[in-house]
Every structure is written in C-alpha cells, then in structure tokens.
Design a protein around this motif. Structure first.
Motif, PDB file in Angstrom:
ATOM      1  N   ALA A 192      32.037   0.604   5.204  1.00 14.62           N
ATOM      2  CA  ALA A 192      32.592  -0.359   4.249  1.00 14.62           C
ATOM      3  C   ALA A 192      31.537  -0.780   3.225  1.00 14.62           C
ATOM      4  O   ALA A 192      31.844  -0.932   2.031  1.00 14.62           O
ATOM      5  N   LEU A 193      30.285  -0.952   3.674  1.00 13.70           N
ATOM      6  CA  LEU A 193      29.204  -1.335   2.766  1.00 13.70           C
ATOM      7  C   LEU A 193      28.934  -0.233   1.751  1.00 13.70           C
ATOM      8  O   LEU A 193      28.723  -0.515   0.554  1.00 13.70           O
ATOM      9  N   GLN A 194      28.946   1.021   2.195  1.00 10.26           N
ATOM     10  CA  GLN A 194      28.732   2.139   1.279  1.00 10.26           C
ATOM     11  C   GLN A 194      29.799   2.170   0.188  1.00 10.26           C
ATOM     12  O   GLN A 194      29.490   2.359  -0.996  1.00 10.26           O
TER      13      GLN A 194
ATOM     14  N   MET B  24      37.315  -7.505   1.722  1.00 11.66           N
ATOM     15  CA  MET B  24      37.865  -8.194   2.894  1.00 11.66           C
ATOM     16  C   MET B  24      37.427  -7.495   4.178  1.00 11.66           C
ATOM     17  O   MET B  24      37.042  -8.130   5.160  1.00 11.66           O
ATOM     18  N   VAL B  25      37.506  -6.164   4.176  1.00 10.45           N
ATOM     19  CA  VAL B  25      37.082  -5.398   5.354  1.00 10.45           C
ATOM     20  C   VAL B  25      35.593  -5.591   5.593  1.00 10.45           C
ATOM     21  O   VAL B  25      35.149  -5.760   6.738  1.00 10.45           O
ATOM     22  N   LEU B  26      34.799  -5.583   4.517  1.00 14.06           N
ATOM     23  CA  LEU B  26      33.355  -5.769   4.652  1.00 14.06           C
ATOM     24  C   LEU B  26      33.044  -7.152   5.224  1.00 14.06           C
ATOM     25  O   LEU B  26      32.193  -7.288   6.109  1.00 14.06           O
ATOM     26  N   PHE B  27      33.743  -8.180   4.744  1.00 10.64           N
ATOM     27  CA  PHE B  27      33.534  -9.534   5.255  1.00 10.64           C
ATOM     28  C   PHE B  27      33.952  -9.636   6.720  1.00 10.64           C
ATOM     29  O   PHE B  27      33.273 -10.267   7.532  1.00 10.64           O
ATOM     30  N   GLU B  28      35.088  -9.048   7.054  1.00  6.89           N
ATOM     31  CA  GLU B  28      35.564  -9.083   8.444  1.00  6.89           C
ATOM     32  C   GLU B  28      34.559  -8.413   9.373  1.00  6.89           C
ATOM     33  O   GLU B  28      34.238  -8.937  10.446  1.00  6.89           O
ATOM     34  N   ASP B  29      34.062  -7.234   8.962  1.00  5.81           N
ATOM     35  CA  ASP B  29      33.105  -6.497   9.796  1.00  5.81           C
ATOM     36  C   ASP B  29      31.784  -7.262   9.920  1.00  5.81           C
ATOM     37  O   ASP B  29      31.147  -7.251  10.979  1.00  5.81           O
ATOM     38  N   SER B  30      31.370  -7.916   8.833  1.00 13.53           N
ATOM     39  CA  SER B  30      30.137  -8.705   8.884  1.00 13.53           C
ATOM     40  C   SER B  30      30.286  -9.879   9.851  1.00 13.53           C
ATOM     41  O   SER B  30      29.385 -10.160  10.650  1.00 13.53           O
ATOM     42  N   ALA B  31      31.443 -10.551   9.783  1.00 16.30           N
ATOM     43  CA  ALA B  31      31.710 -11.656  10.702  1.00 16.30           C
ATOM     44  C   ALA B  31      31.773 -11.158  12.141  1.00 16.30           C
ATOM     45  O   ALA B  31      31.304 -11.834  13.073  1.00 16.30           O
ATOM     46  N   ALA B  32      32.345  -9.974  12.324  1.00 21.21           N
ATOM     47  CA  ALA B  32      32.452  -9.409  13.677  1.00 21.21           C
ATOM     48  C   ALA B  32      31.073  -9.109  14.256  1.00 21.21           C
ATOM     49  O   ALA B  32      30.802  -9.408  15.431  1.00 21.21           O
ATOM     50  N   LEU B  33      30.181  -8.530  13.445  1.00 20.50           N
ATOM     51  CA  LEU B  33      28.827  -8.237  13.921  1.00 20.50           C
ATOM     52  C   LEU B  33      28.071  -9.515  14.259  1.00 20.50           C
ATOM     53  O   LEU B  33      27.350  -9.576  15.262  1.00 20.50           O
ATOM     54  N   LEU B  34      28.249 -10.526  13.432  1.00 20.38           N
ATOM     55  CA  LEU B  34      27.599 -11.807  13.696  1.00 20.38           C
ATOM     56  C   LEU B  34      28.148 -12.435  14.976  1.00 20.38           C
ATOM     57  O   LEU B  34      27.386 -12.983  15.798  1.00 20.38           O
ATOM     58  N   GLY B  35      29.467 -12.330  15.183  1.00 23.07           N
ATOM     59  CA  GLY B  35      30.079 -12.848  16.403  1.00 23.07           C
ATOM     60  C   GLY B  35      29.595 -12.114  17.640  1.00 23.07           C
ATOM     61  O   GLY B  35      29.353 -12.734  18.692  1.00 23.07           O
ATOM     62  N   LEU B  36      29.423 -10.808  17.528  1.00 22.29           N
ATOM     63  CA  LEU B  36      28.909 -10.017  18.655  1.00 22.29           C
ATOM     64  C   LEU B  36      27.479 -10.430  19.004  1.00 22.29           C
ATOM     65  O   LEU B  36      27.115 -10.509  20.176  1.00 22.29           O
ATOM     66  N   ALA B  37      26.692 -10.688  17.975  1.00 28.38           N
ATOM     67  CA  ALA B  37      25.313 -11.132  18.207  1.00 28.38           C
ATOM     68  C   ALA B  37      25.285 -12.480  18.926  1.00 28.38           C
ATOM     69  O   ALA B  37      24.481 -12.698  19.842  1.00 28.38           O
TER      70      ALA B  37
END
Length: 303
Positions: free
Chosen positions: A132-134, A159-172
């Motif tokens: 998504a970032l690419q 939206m997908v990039l923001f969702e994935d970023s939030a997901a990675l932060l939540g996993l951390a």
C-alpha cells in the motif's frame, strides 16, 4: 478509478482475512483481551475492504437521467461508511473489552501461541502495508505524504494505508502488553492494551472521516487544475477576463467545471462559439479528469 487502487485493496483483503482467522484461533485458546481486540480489528478491516471494492464497483455505473453526472461519489460515501465502522465497531468493542477486562482481569493461557500469532500477523500486515505504501508513494508524485492525503481525491489508497498502519501499531501494542504481562505478572496489561488499540482505531477513524467528508460534500479540484483552467481560457485573444472558475469532484477521476468568461465587445457569436469549443478541447486534453466543462459567456464591459 485506477487499477492500483483495486490491487491495494485486494492485497489488504487477502492479508486481513488470513490474519483475522489466525487471531481468532489464538483468541479461542488464550482468552487474551488484547488478542480479541486485534481479531475484531482484522475482521472490521476485512469488511472494510469489501465495502471499498463495492464502492469502486458502484462508482463505475454509467450516468442516467436520475444521476446525470454518474455515480463517482459512491466511493466517497462508502469510504465514509468505512470510517464510521472503524470507529463504532473496531474502536467501540476494543475499548469496551479492555474496560471489562480491567474490571475482571483473567490470566492468559498458552501465551506463546499469542507470540507466534502476533509475529505471523506482523509479517502478513507488514507485507500489505508495504504494498500500500509503494502504491501511495507512486500515486502521490511530487507531493509530501501529508499533502498527498489532504489533496488526494481517491480515498481508497490512503484509507488502506492508514488502516494497515493502525493495524501494525495495534499489533505492536498487543505484543508489548504480552511481554510486560509475562515479566510483571500483572493481569491488567492485557486490558490496558485493548483500550490503547481501541483509541488507535478511534483516532484513525476520525482522521479518515475528516479527509473523506470534504470529498463527499463536494470538494473543488486542486489549485493546479483551477489555475490551468484560468491560464488556458485567458490565452485566447477574445477573452477579456476570466471571472469564476467553479469545480467539483464528482469522483476521483471526474471533475465538473463551470467557467464564467467575459469576452471582448468586438467578439461575434461565431468567434465565441469556436473559442469555447477550443477551450473545452484544450482543457480536456491537458487535464483528463475534466469530464464536463460549462462556459458561461458574459458581455464585455461597456467602454
């Protein structure tokens, strides 16, 4: 709607589906509140990708008598619904589960299953986030990342990039809570992590809703397009002045423009008609997003 948008959404959909299943299995074994929040998060994200794909499909429907400018704004509507779902379902349930766990904390069983699942989820989510970032980096061009979000007219990619970023932060956060809980023996870390994950989702949803609101209401084209319209119209010899340039995005790739032009007193009907036709042709060639252009001709100022 660009093909890259759909590719990003399909990649996120595949990743979130696998992650949701994996997290769900782990939750059933461990009883972790943070893991349950992460499972809900991934399920919401999976549903969101389906809604975005549905929005893209609806946006492609042709214009008709009831919707003469097409259905391009469908993608804006469904993007706004996605933001609401992230806030109401993802954030709401995560925060509720965290508070419930703090009031009645329970020990996590089979904690190493959580570690394995979170690491797998990070790998899946990280791959989707990188893709998504690419695509977002390619689409933003010379703009900065924040500027591209503010000025971008296709919400599906960011939206997908923001969702994935939030997901990675939540996993951390979930991973850190497991470590702290295991080291300290404190059962409250799990509930705290669930609440933090909920707050991350709430913040993400609020930002996404803010960014899509303007597009849904009727946001103008970017300044480059508006300035280009003025410059093109003003370049014609019988154009005295360009008054209003009103634009509105009817979809990511559809801009409606209304131009108020003051012609010289000496201009005759034939010249005005040919000039308007030339402006229309030039602008649509220079800016392919300009699908419909209306020119309001005004008489020149009396001498």
């Amino acid at each position: 709607m660009s093909t890259s948008s759909k590719k990003v959404i399909y990649a996120a959909l595949a990743g979130n589906t696998l992650i949701a299943i994996t997290k769900g299995i782990a939750t059933s074994f461990t009883g972790s509140s943070a893991m349950l929040s992460e499972t809900i998060h991934s399920m919401v994200d999976t549903g969101n990708q389906l809604l975005l794909l549905y929005g893209i499909k609806c946006a492609k429907k042709p214009a008709n008598e009831q919707f003469p400018f097409g259905h391009g704004k469908e993608i804006y509507f469904w993007s706004f619904i996605v933001a609401i779902l992230i806030f109401a379902v993802g954030a709401g349930i995560s925060i509720y589960e965290g508070i419930h766990n703090l009031m009645k904390p329970e020990p996590i069983t089979d904690i190493y299953i959580n570690y394995i699942v979170l690491l797998l989820a990070m790998a899946f989510e990280g791959a989707a986030w990188y893709f998504a970032l690419q695509e977002f980096t390619r689409a933003k061009g010379k703009w900065g990342y924040i500027e591209a979000v503010k000025r971008g007219k296709d919400p599906s990619i960011f939206m997908v990039l923001f969702e994935d970023s939030a997901a990675l932060l939540g996993l951390a956060v979930a991973f850190l809570s497991l470590i702290l809980g295991q080291i300290t023996g404190d059962l409250y870390w799990d509930g705290i992590a669930s609440i933090i994950i909920g707050l991350i989702l709430a913040g993400t949803a609020t930002w996404l809703a803010y960014e899509t609101k303007g597009l849904l209401i009727g946001e103008s084209a970017n300044k480059e397009v508006i300035n280009g319209i003025r410059k093109c119209a003003q370049s014609h010899s019988i154009v005295n002045n360009v008054h209003e340039v009103l634009t509105m995005h009817m979809g990511p790739d559809f801009v409606l423009a209304n131009i108020s032009i003051e012609f010289t007193d000496s201009a005759v009907t034939g010249e005005i008609e040919s000039t308007i036709a030339a402006i229309d042709k030039q602008l649509k060639k220079q800016f392919p997003v300009l699908k419909r252009i209306f020119v309001e001709a005004e008489a020149g100022a009396a001498s």
